[in-house]
Design a protein around this motif. Structure first.
Motif, PDB file in Angstrom:
ATOM      1  N   ILE A  39      18.121   6.304   6.151  1.00 30.92           N
ATOM      2  CA  ILE A  39      18.044   6.227   7.614  1.00 30.92           C
ATOM      3  C   ILE A  39      17.812   7.630   8.167  1.00 30.92           C
ATOM      4  N   GLN A  40      17.260   7.668   9.360  1.00 28.81           N
ATOM      5  CA  GLN A  40      17.058   8.964   9.998  1.00 28.81           C
ATOM      6  C   GLN A  40      18.307   9.264  10.815  1.00 28.81           C
ATOM      7  N   ARG A  41      19.215  10.060  10.209  1.00 29.89           N
ATOM      8  CA  ARG A  41      20.525  10.289  10.820  1.00 29.89           C
ATOM      9  C   ARG A  41      20.411  11.014  12.165  1.00 29.89           C
ATOM     10  N   LYS A  42      19.418  11.847  12.292  1.00 29.49           N
ATOM     11  CA  LYS A  42      19.247  12.605  13.531  1.00 29.49           C
ATOM     12  C   LYS A  42      19.008  11.634  14.698  1.00 29.49           C
ATOM     13  N   ARG A  43      18.160  10.639  14.429  1.00 27.11           N
ATOM     14  CA  ARG A  43      17.851   9.650  15.471  1.00 27.11           C
ATOM     15  C   ARG A  43      19.084   8.802  15.778  1.00 27.11           C
ATOM     16  N   VAL A  47      20.968   8.410  19.388  1.00 29.50           N
ATOM     17  CA  VAL A  47      21.232   7.122  20.037  1.00 29.50           C
ATOM     18  C   VAL A  47      22.738   6.987  20.316  1.00 29.50           C
ATOM     19  N   ALA A  48      23.568   7.333  19.298  1.00 30.26           N
ATOM     20  CA  ALA A  48      25.024   7.228  19.460  1.00 30.26           C
ATOM     21  C   ALA A  48      25.491   8.090  20.628  1.00 30.26           C
ATOM     22  N   LEU A  49      24.957   9.296  20.732  1.00 30.20           N
ATOM     23  CA  LEU A  49      25.373  10.195  21.813  1.00 30.20           C
ATOM     24  C   LEU A  49      24.906   9.677  23.178  1.00 30.20           C
ATOM     25  N   ILE A  50      23.687   9.136  23.223  1.00 32.16           N
ATOM     26  CA  ILE A  50      23.166   8.618  24.500  1.00 32.16           C
ATOM     27  C   ILE A  50      24.012   7.425  24.963  1.00 32.16           C
ATOM     28  N   ILE A  51      24.336   6.522  24.023  1.00 28.14           N
ATOM     29  CA  ILE A  51      25.133   5.334  24.387  1.00 28.14           C
ATOM     30  C   ILE A  51      26.526   5.770  24.860  1.00 28.14           C
ATOM     31  N   SER A  52      27.114   6.758  24.149  1.00 30.43           N
ATOM     32  CA  SER A  52      28.441   7.263  24.554  1.00 30.43           C
ATOM     33  C   SER A  52      28.366   7.871  25.948  1.00 30.43           C
ATOM     34  N   LEU A  53      27.307   8.623  26.188  1.00 31.28           N
ATOM     35  CA  LEU A  53      27.129   9.264  27.494  1.00 31.28           C
ATOM     36  C   LEU A  53      26.964   8.219  28.604  1.00 31.28           C
ATOM     37  N   LEU A  54      26.186   7.176  28.297  1.00 33.22           N
ATOM     38  CA  LEU A  54      25.985   6.104  29.288  1.00 33.22           C
ATOM     39  C   LEU A  54      27.320   5.441  29.614  1.00 33.22           C
ATOM     40  N   PHE A  55      28.150   5.225  28.562  1.00 38.13           N
ATOM     41  CA  PHE A  55      29.466   4.626  28.801  1.00 38.13           C
ATOM     42  C   PHE A  55      30.300   5.533  29.700  1.00 38.13           C
ATOM     43  N   LEU A  56      30.271   6.834  29.396  1.00 34.99           N
ATOM     44  CA  LEU A  56      31.062   7.777  30.205  1.00 34.99           C
ATOM     45  C   LEU A  56      30.574   7.779  31.655  1.00 34.99           C
TER      46      LEU A  56
ATOM     47  N   SER B  27      14.066  -6.086  11.446  1.00 36.73           N
ATOM     48  CA  SER B  27      14.225  -5.456  12.765  1.00 36.73           C
ATOM     49  C   SER B  27      13.416  -6.205  13.822  1.00 36.73           C
ATOM     50  N   LEU B  28      12.163  -6.516  13.486  1.00 35.89           N
ATOM     51  CA  LEU B  28      11.310  -7.208  14.461  1.00 35.89           C
ATOM     52  C   LEU B  28      11.835  -8.607  14.763  1.00 35.89           C
ATOM     53  N   SER B  29      12.385  -9.277  13.716  1.00 39.99           N
ATOM     54  CA  SER B  29      12.955 -10.609  13.939  1.00 39.99           C
ATOM     55  C   SER B  29      14.152 -10.520  14.882  1.00 39.99           C
ATOM     56  N   LEU B  30      15.024  -9.514  14.618  1.00 35.46           N
ATOM     57  CA  LEU B  30      16.207  -9.332  15.480  1.00 35.46           C
ATOM     58  C   LEU B  30      15.781  -9.072  16.921  1.00 35.46           C
ATOM     59  N   LEU B  31      14.782  -8.202  17.063  1.00 37.05           N
ATOM     60  CA  LEU B  31      14.290  -7.832  18.389  1.00 37.05           C
ATOM     61  C   LEU B  31      13.719  -9.050  19.124  1.00 37.05           C
ATOM     62  N   GLY B  32      12.881  -9.800  18.409  1.00 38.99           N
ATOM     63  CA  GLY B  32      12.263 -10.990  19.009  1.00 38.99           C
ATOM     64  C   GLY B  32      13.303 -12.019  19.408  1.00 38.99           C
ATOM     65  N   LEU B  33      14.241 -12.286  18.470  1.00 43.04           N
ATOM     66  CA  LEU B  33      15.297 -13.267  18.724  1.00 43.04           C
ATOM     67  C   LEU B  33      16.157 -12.820  19.918  1.00 43.04           C
ATOM     68  N   LEU B  62      17.132  -0.517  17.403  1.00 45.74           N
ATOM     69  CA  LEU B  62      17.751   0.632  16.722  1.00 45.74           C
ATOM     70  C   LEU B  62      17.317   0.698  15.262  1.00 45.74           C
ATOM     71  N   LEU B  63      17.315  -0.454  14.594  1.00 46.74           N
ATOM     72  CA  LEU B  63      16.890  -0.491  13.184  1.00 46.74           C
ATOM     73  C   LEU B  63      15.448  -0.015  13.023  1.00 46.74           C
ATOM     74  N   LEU B  64      14.604  -0.441  13.965  1.00 47.12           N
ATOM     75  CA  LEU B  64      13.200   0.001  13.930  1.00 47.12           C
ATOM     76  C   LEU B  64      13.110   1.513  14.093  1.00 47.12           C
ATOM     77  N   TYR B  65      13.962   2.045  14.985  1.00 43.22           N
ATOM     78  CA  TYR B  65      13.914   3.460  15.340  1.00 43.22           C
ATOM     79  C   TYR B  65      14.459   4.367  14.229  1.00 43.22           C
ATOM     80  N   ILE B  66      15.514   3.918  13.542  1.00 41.58           N
ATOM     81  CA  ILE B  66      16.152   4.824  12.554  1.00 41.58           C
ATOM     82  C   ILE B  66      15.652   4.640  11.127  1.00 41.58           C
ATOM     83  N   THR B  67      14.794   3.633  10.906  1.00 44.13           N
ATOM     84  CA  THR B  67      14.265   3.449   9.547  1.00 44.13           C
ATOM     85  C   THR B  67      13.136   4.450   9.309  1.00 44.13           C
TER      86      THR B  67
END
Lengths: 70, 271
Positions: A39-43, A47-56, B27-33, B62-67
């Motif tokens: 996985i791309q941990r940076k991304r 996302v985790a930081l943006i969601i946390s910020l939105l919650f705050l 990911s696309l299935s989750l998104l569509g559903l 998210l899955l699409l974005y981080i893969t």
């Protein structure tokens, strides 16, 4: 027709999602030996930081509403 | 449907799946559903469907974005790296060289993007003068030796690209502070990295790094390994020589008994 979720519902959803994402991010840290996860941990971190910020932000809005109704 | 057509359709589906990638399909299935459920939640005014739809849409996106778009298996990388070291070994054998390679600082190369390692013909030989360096030639006389492009040059450039800063504009403090973070968190190459300097020696300790197999494989080209190191140690040597602006040599590389920790010593050469 409108989205059946109130502002409070969205705030709750953001809080739960932020916790899940932040815990996932911490558990997948290479510091704990997870260096082969594809996985791309940076991304994920962004996302985790943006969601946390939105919650705050929703919390700040709640607090502001409470203060002005006093 | 006839059997041959069925088999053809199945092959087409498999080809499509392998091209698009299984994670992408999920990911696309989750998104569509998720989007469908969200639309239904609006029509039925149901908050349960609303939460479900929002969750599915979010996790699908998210899955699409981080893969990662592409990844290469480590075995493939191993297969590609080892011939380069084997070639260096052959060149060293041809010129009868057996000394440690000296990584030259940036002032030795005209091209800002390049880096050079000088393998002298005998121990204690003086370094060539920066103005006498001809990057196009492999062999040089007076002082006798060969000039090579180090095997870790591309990796060192990748470090710079990820950090967004050239090591030529930094110093050892910057490297000590940022290199461990880069190798552990950003590039996920190692579990732990320690970099310490004592007098003229810099020791780098790396725990459980993904280059272990490649480094073990390159050890088979013994002379080349002693002279220029494995691609990872070579990249670190380039980083150090650029940050210190002094020639650096890989003095020693030791693998722990459990093959999890590699300790590499770099020696700074005073000109």
């Amino acid at each position: 027709m409108q989205l059946p979720l109130s502002f409070w519902d969205l705030s709750l959803w953001l809080a739960v999602t932020a916790i899940i994402l932040l815990v996932t991010l911490e558990l997948t840290s290479p510091h704990y030996g997870t260096t082969n996860l594809l996985i791309q941990r940076k991304r994920l971190r962004n996302v985790a930081l943006i969601i946390s910020l939105l919650f705050l932000i929703t919390v700040v809005i709640h607090v502001y509403n409470v203060i002005i109704t006093l | 449907m006839p059997r041959t057509e069925k088999a053809r359709t199945s092959r087409k589906t498999q080809a499509l799946l392998s091209r698009v990638g299984e994670t992408r399909v999920v990911s696309l299935s989750l998104l569509g559903l998720g989007i469908i459920v969200l639309v239904f939640s609006i029509i039925c005014t149901s908050s349960i469907l609303g939460f479900t739809g929002l969750g599915l849409t979010f996790w699908g996106a998210l899955l699409l974005y981080i893969t990662p778009s592409k990844h290469v298996q480590l075995e493939l990388l191993n297969a590609m790296v080892t011939p380069a070291l084997a070639n260096i070994e052959k060149i060293m054998n041809t010129f009868n060289l057996r000394e440690e390679g000296i990584y030259l600082p940036p002032k030795y190369s005209e091209n800002l993007e390049s880096s050079l390692v000088f393998i002298p013909s005998k121990d204690g030989q003086a370094l060539p003068k920066p103005e006498d360096i001809d990057e196009e030639n492999l062999y040089r006389e007076n002082p006798n030796g060969i000039l090579l492009t180090p095997p870790g040059i591309a990796l060192a450039k990748l470090f710079e690209k990820t950090l967004g800063k050239s090591f030529k504009t930094t110093d050892l403090n910057y490297v000590q502070k940022n290199l461990p973070k880069l190798l552990i968190e950003d590039m996920q190459i190692a579990e732990d990295v320690n970099l310490k300097k004592e007098n003229n020696t810099i020791t780098m300790e790396m725990m459980n790094h993904t280059f272990t197999e490649i480094c073990q494989e390159t050890r088979k080209s013994r002379k080349a390994y002693t002279a220029v190191g494995c691609p990872l140690s070579s990249a670190i040597a380039i980083v150090l020589t650029q940050a210190l602006r002094k020639p650096v040599t890989i003095e020693k590389s030791r693998l722990s008994a459990d093959a999890r920790t590699i300790e590499t010593q770099y020696r700074i050469i005073e000109e």
